[in-house]
Motif scaffolding. Structure first.
Motif, PDB file in Angstrom:
ATOM      1  N   ALA A  81      -3.625   4.222   1.151  1.00 24.11           N
ATOM      2  CA  ALA A  81      -2.317   4.074   0.503  1.00 24.11           C
ATOM      3  C   ALA A  81      -1.540   5.382   0.568  1.00 24.11           C
ATOM      4  O   ALA A  81      -2.116   6.479   0.620  1.00 24.11           O
ATOM      5  CB  ALA A  81      -2.506   3.642  -0.950  1.00 24.11           C
ATOM      6  N   LYS A 131       0.821  -1.213   0.000  1.00 23.95           N
ATOM      7  CA  LYS A 131       0.000   0.000   0.000  1.00 23.95           C
ATOM      8  C   LYS A 131       0.856   1.264   0.000  1.00 23.95           C
ATOM      9  O   LYS A 131       0.324   2.371   0.135  1.00 23.95           O
ATOM     10  CB  LYS A 131      -0.933  -0.007   1.219  1.00 23.95           C
ATOM     11  N   THR A 168      -9.665  -7.054   4.798  1.00 22.10           N
ATOM     12  CA  THR A 168      -8.301  -7.114   5.326  1.00 22.10           C
ATOM     13  C   THR A 168      -8.021  -8.413   6.065  1.00 22.10           C
ATOM     14  O   THR A 168      -6.894  -8.632   6.515  1.00 22.10           O
ATOM     15  CB  THR A 168      -8.064  -5.944   6.299  1.00 22.10           C
TER      16      THR A 168
END
Length: 434
Positions: free
Chosen positions: A289, A251, A352
């Motif tokens: 990110a 990320k 996630t």
């Protein structure tokens, strides 16, 4: 002469009458003293032999009533629960049970929800079990057991089992469906590869869930710390960063640490590494990110003057703060983020691979080490989780003897967290991160 004789006779008669009246008064006084008074009826003397001793060792709240529903004997726990007020049993359903038992001699038992003393809110109800039995021919015994804590523990256990069942069912069901899809797509290599990759993800999620359940069960017990030792904070931070390096790299999230040199905590290295790793992993997973995750440490005085504990070293505390630039946590969710299986954003947690147990593990690790974990957050501005742990006193004393000063040349109370080269975006920072 006759007059003298008459006077003497009158005096003798008067003395005799006085003696008779005195004797009658004495007998009457004795008889009145022997009569049972209201006070004497309500003393321990009216209890059958040995009952008072038995009641004194019972864990349940005990109340003994006479034939007039007056309290003869009551334990201190009965007063504390608000069962007895003004010499009377204050709970009408229990009083009615006592009357029915006195009438027919039957033993009765019932469970009731009582308002806590001084409150009338339903949420503060006490769950009790009341049992009434005859005690001799005139008295009634009431035993009341507080079931509130047992009810709470049972509810927690029931919710935990339901949550675990749900969490295990999801990846197991997904694996079953994906295996069928692989079988049906046996002639399509690309589909097989795609389904196999998803199966691997679900298997990883299942493995993580089982491991976190094991970790949670280990840190939830009240046993003393095992294998406790001085642990370097910079080593814990380095391990946590290394654990999340791959996720952060994918990320383009920058992780930076400062202020952790020469800091030591006392505890189980494995548990502390898992707790700090969970905080850093959460920060990476919930950050957009190309942002930053910062880890800062410092030494602060303990609350309440900083006394020294043999178990946890000196009175000083080590603070380790993990700051992110993520989505933040709303005020309504802030108090619940440390609950087991609670997720602020369930959809994002699924993406996630989060299980909802990470912060619960952090909370229990901090508590078992004599510390705490707190959170500051604002929606859209990020979050700061601060782990406070007792300092390893012996290590700190040796360091002070060798150097004579703190690492930065500042007093412990005045030394702020070190800042990163590139400052984080401005937002109302918590007190621990000025």
């Amino acid at each position: 002469m006759n007059v003298d004789a008459a006077v003497a006779a009158v005096a003798a008669i008067a003395g005799l009458c006085t003696g008779v009246f005195a004797m009658l008064a004495f007998r009457w006084s004795e008889r009145e003293q022997a009569k049972p008074t209201r006070t004497s009826l309500h003393t321990d003397a009216v209890l059958p032999p040995g009952v008072d001793t038995v009641l004194s060792v019972l864990r349940s709240s005990a109340v003994v009533l006479d034939e007039a529903d007056a309290v003869v004997k009551a334990s201190s726990a009965a007063y504390a629960l608000g069962l007895v007020r003004g010499g009377k049993l204050a709970v009408e359903p229990m009083l009615q049970m006592a009357r029915d038992t006195r009438r027919d001699g039957e033993i009765r038992q019932v469970e009731l929800d009582l308002p806590r003393r001084g409150t009338g809110r339903g949420g503060d109800a006490l769950a009790v079990s009341a049992r009434v039995a005859p005690l001799g021919s005139r008295l009634v015994l009431l035993l009341v057991e507080d079931l509130t804590e047992a009810r709470r523990i049972e509810a927690v256990r029931r919710d935990f089992v339901a949550n675990v069942s749900h969490e295990l069912k999801t990846p197991v069901g997904a694996l079953s469906l994906l295996s069928e899809a692989v079988m049906d797509a046996s002639d399509d290599p690309e589909a097989v590869e795609r389904f196999a990759g998803r199966m691997q993800n679900e298997a990883t999620r299942l493995t993580n869930l089982v491991q976190e359940l094991i970790d949670l069960s280990r840190v939830q017990n009240d046993d003393p710390l095992e294998d406790a030792e001085p642990v370097r904070v910079d080593e814990l931070v380095a391990e946590a960063i290394d654990r999340c390096r791959q996720q952060a790299g994918s990320k383009q999230i920058t992780m930076a640490a400062a202020g952790t040199a020469d800091l030591h905590v006392w505890g189980n290295r494995g548990q502390l590494a898992a707790a700090l790793g969970n905080l850093v992993e959460n920060a990476v997973n919930y950050s957009p990110a190309r942002t930053r995750v910062g880890i800062a440490g410092r030494r602060v005085p303990a609350h309440g003057g900083g006394g020294t504990s043999q178990a946890f070293g000196t009175g000083a505390l080590i603070e380790i703060a993990v700051t992110d630039q993520g989505i933040g946590i709303s005020e309504k969710d802030r108090d619940r983020v440390f609950e087991r299986f609670y997720r602020v954003d369930p959809a994002r947690s699924r993406a996630t691979g989060g299980t909802g147990l990470g912060l619960a593990i952090v909370k229990h690790v901090a508590a078992s080490h004599g510390g705490e974990v707190t959170v500051w957050s604002a929606e859209g501005q990020g979050s700061t989780f601060t782990l406070r742990l007792p300092e390893a006193g012996a290590v700190r004393d040796r360091a002070r003897t060798g150097s004579g000063s703190s690492a930065e040349g500042l007093d412990d109370e005045d030394r702020p967290y070190e800042t990163f080269n590139d400052p984080l975006p401005a937002h109302p920072a918590p007190e621990v991160l000025p």
